[in-house]
Design an enzyme around this catalytic site. Structure first.
Site, PDB file in Angstrom:
ATOM      1  CG  ASN A   7      94.404  31.473 161.754  1.00 24.56           C
ATOM      2  OD1 ASN A   7      93.862  30.226 161.311  1.00 24.56           O
ATOM      3  ND2 ASN A   7      93.644  31.967 162.604  1.00 24.56           N
ATOM      4  NE  ARG A  78      93.664  29.124 165.664  1.00 26.24           N
ATOM      5  CZ  ARG A  78      92.213  29.056 165.154  1.00 26.24           C
ATOM      6  NH1 ARG A  78      91.966  29.443 164.196  1.00 26.24           N
ATOM      7  NH2 ARG A  78      91.581  28.643 166.092  1.00 26.24           N
ATOM      8  CG  HIS A 167      89.295  29.282 172.101  1.00 23.44           C
ATOM      9  ND1 HIS A 167      87.969  29.328 172.522  1.00 23.44           N
ATOM     10  CD2 HIS A 167      89.331  29.658 170.699  1.00 23.44           C
ATOM     11  CE1 HIS A 167      87.199  30.116 171.493  1.00 23.44           C
ATOM     12  NE2 HIS A 167      88.045  30.244 170.536  1.00 23.44           N
ATOM     13  NE  ARG A 228      81.511  28.600 166.359  1.00 24.69           N
ATOM     14  CZ  ARG A 228      82.747  28.676 166.769  1.00 24.69           C
ATOM     15  NH1 ARG A 228      83.268  27.847 167.716  1.00 24.69           N
ATOM     16  NH2 ARG A 228      83.456  29.478 166.284  1.00 24.69           N
ATOM     17  N   GLY A 318      85.421  39.667 176.228  1.00 25.43           N
ATOM     18  CA  GLY A 318      85.855  39.468 177.491  1.00 25.43           C
ATOM     19  C   GLY A 318      86.953  40.681 177.947  1.00 25.43           C
ATOM     20  CD  GLU A 370      93.695  32.632 169.721  1.00 25.38           C
ATOM     21  OE1 GLU A 370      93.106  33.478 169.311  1.00 25.38           O
ATOM     22  OE2 GLU A 370      93.722  31.520 169.568  1.00 25.38           O
TER      23      GLU A 370
END
Ligand code: AMP
Length: 385
Positions: A7, A78, A167, A228, A318, A370
């Site tokens: 990544n 990624r 995502h 953000r 989450g 991921e």
């Protein structure tokens, strides 16, 4: 099969070596400050590697030191933006690298770094197959009425201005895991997935495919995130611009100074929750704004998928913040969705159900991964034995 997952950021390179067959992480690390630190600082200043090629030498040295003479079989990258072209992971060729580079204007902070990483590896290990796994790809199935902005068509045709969504690797992985937990084929999964990390997005999944998502042209649209703003009236930008703010000022404001940080002065959900529990009204309001916005999206996506069969929470917040989950699901009472307080409070790394038996649909917590998804996609593209 051993896959190196990469990544690349503009000044960092995150990596994992994974054994896909054994579903194991053999090594992981982060090289930081690439191209940073050459500012003539005093003695003892730590200089980062000068570019991605030099960073790769550090990764290679770490692999040799930790894993000895292992033979990597593929590299999975990624890549943030796949534009309209890439709906699946692809084997990288020089033409594909140029295509990713052509998408740089759509993801100026991310795609150039991926291209640097890809080229550095092609130079160092020319025989190693490389695969690009795109963050936008899973959302290529959005219907046009979901990806269109209501602006003149020329902005789409001339500049590619439309909703892309991000995502995707996480939403795709969690979709599969959710279907597995519910013991239904993935093609029958209709649900809403909330990926809540520092960046956050919701996806509406119908028949296992993404049919809407809250991030749009860039990862700024949608939910309240760490720094953000998510959704706001675009006229605010016009107003600030007329008041003399530069484009860079506005960009910094919305991407780095807003969200939880803007509302509560802190971008970390753990401390925002702690401060709210200690009676800080700004922190409590930040949680209220963020959970209210997410609950509205979940309600909307329940409609978008024609009746969700599950609501799923994933990523840092989450998976870990029972308090934030409770605030969101409290607002879903009108849909008959009810959290089991005890199950919600359990700390676990396992995929699990946290709703009551009488809840209209189950609420799930599913850990995302991921890197695992990228490694598996890479193995599938290069043809695992
Ligand atoms: P990610 O980008 O997926 O790593 O998620 C980062 C976010 O997850 C940050 O806002 C963290 O505060 C939040 N987070 C991580 N661990 C916890 C935890 N145990 N409780 C609450 N929030 C957490």
């Amino acid at each position: 099969m051993l896959v190196l997952v990469i990544n690349s950021g503009s000044s960092s390179l995150k990596y994992q070596v994974r054994d896909v067959t054994a579903e194991k992480v053999l090594l992981e690390g982060l090289v930081e400050k690439i191209g940073v630190g050459n500012g003539g600082g005093g003695d003892g200043e730590v200089l980062g590697p000068k570019d991605h090629a030099e960073a790769l030498e550090l990764v290679d040295a770490a692999i040799t030191a930790e894993l000895g003479g292992v033979r990597l079989e593929a590299v999975g990258h990624r890549v943030v933006h796949g534009g309209e072209r890439f709906g699946e992971p692809v084997l990288i060729t020089s033409e594909i690298t140029r295509a990713i580079e052509r998408l740089n204007p759509l993801a100026p902070l991310h795609n150039p770094a991926s291209v640097l990483g890809i080229r550095a590896i092609a130079k160092k290990w020319p025989d190693l197959p490389q695969v690009a796994v795109f963050d936008t790809a899973f959302h290529r199935t959005l219907p046009e009425y979901a990806w269109r902005y209501a602006i003149p068509d020329s902005l789409y045709t001339n500049h590619g201005i439309r909703r892309y969504g991000f995502h995707g690797t996480s939403h795709a992985y969690v979709t599969q895991q959710a279907a597995a937990l519910l013991q239904i084929p993935v093609g029958e999964f209709d649900g809403v997935i909330a990926h809540l990390g520092n960046g956050a997005s919701v996806a509406a999944i119908q028949g296992g495919l993404s049919v809407d998502t809250s991030m749009g042209f860039t990862p700024l649209e949608g939910l309240v995130m760490g720094t953000r703003s998510g959704d706001l009236d675009p006229s605010i930008l016009v107003f600030l611009s007329r008041a003399g703010w530069s484009v860079e000022d506005i960009d910094t404001l919305l991407n780095r100074e807003s969200g939880l940080k803007g509302l509560a002065g802190d971008n970390d959900m753990r401390s925002v929750v702690e401060q709210a529990e200690a009676g800080n009204p700004r922190a409590a309001m930040a949680l209220a704004v963020a959970s209210y916005r997410l609950a509205k999206y979940i309600g909307g996506y329940h409609v978008a998928v024609g009746g969700a069969r599950a609501v799923v929470f994933t990523a840092g917040i989450g998976e870990n913040s029972s308090q934030f989950r409770a605030l969101v699901v409290e607002r879903l009472g009108a849909l008959g969705i009810r959290l089991d307080a005890e199950l919600n409070g359990v700390r676990s790394k396992e995929a699990r159900v946290i709703s009551t038996l009488s809840s209209a649909i189950p609420v799930l917590v599913i850990p995302t991964d991921e890197e695992r998804a990228i490694a598996e996609a890479t193995a599938a593209v290069v043809g695992a034995p």
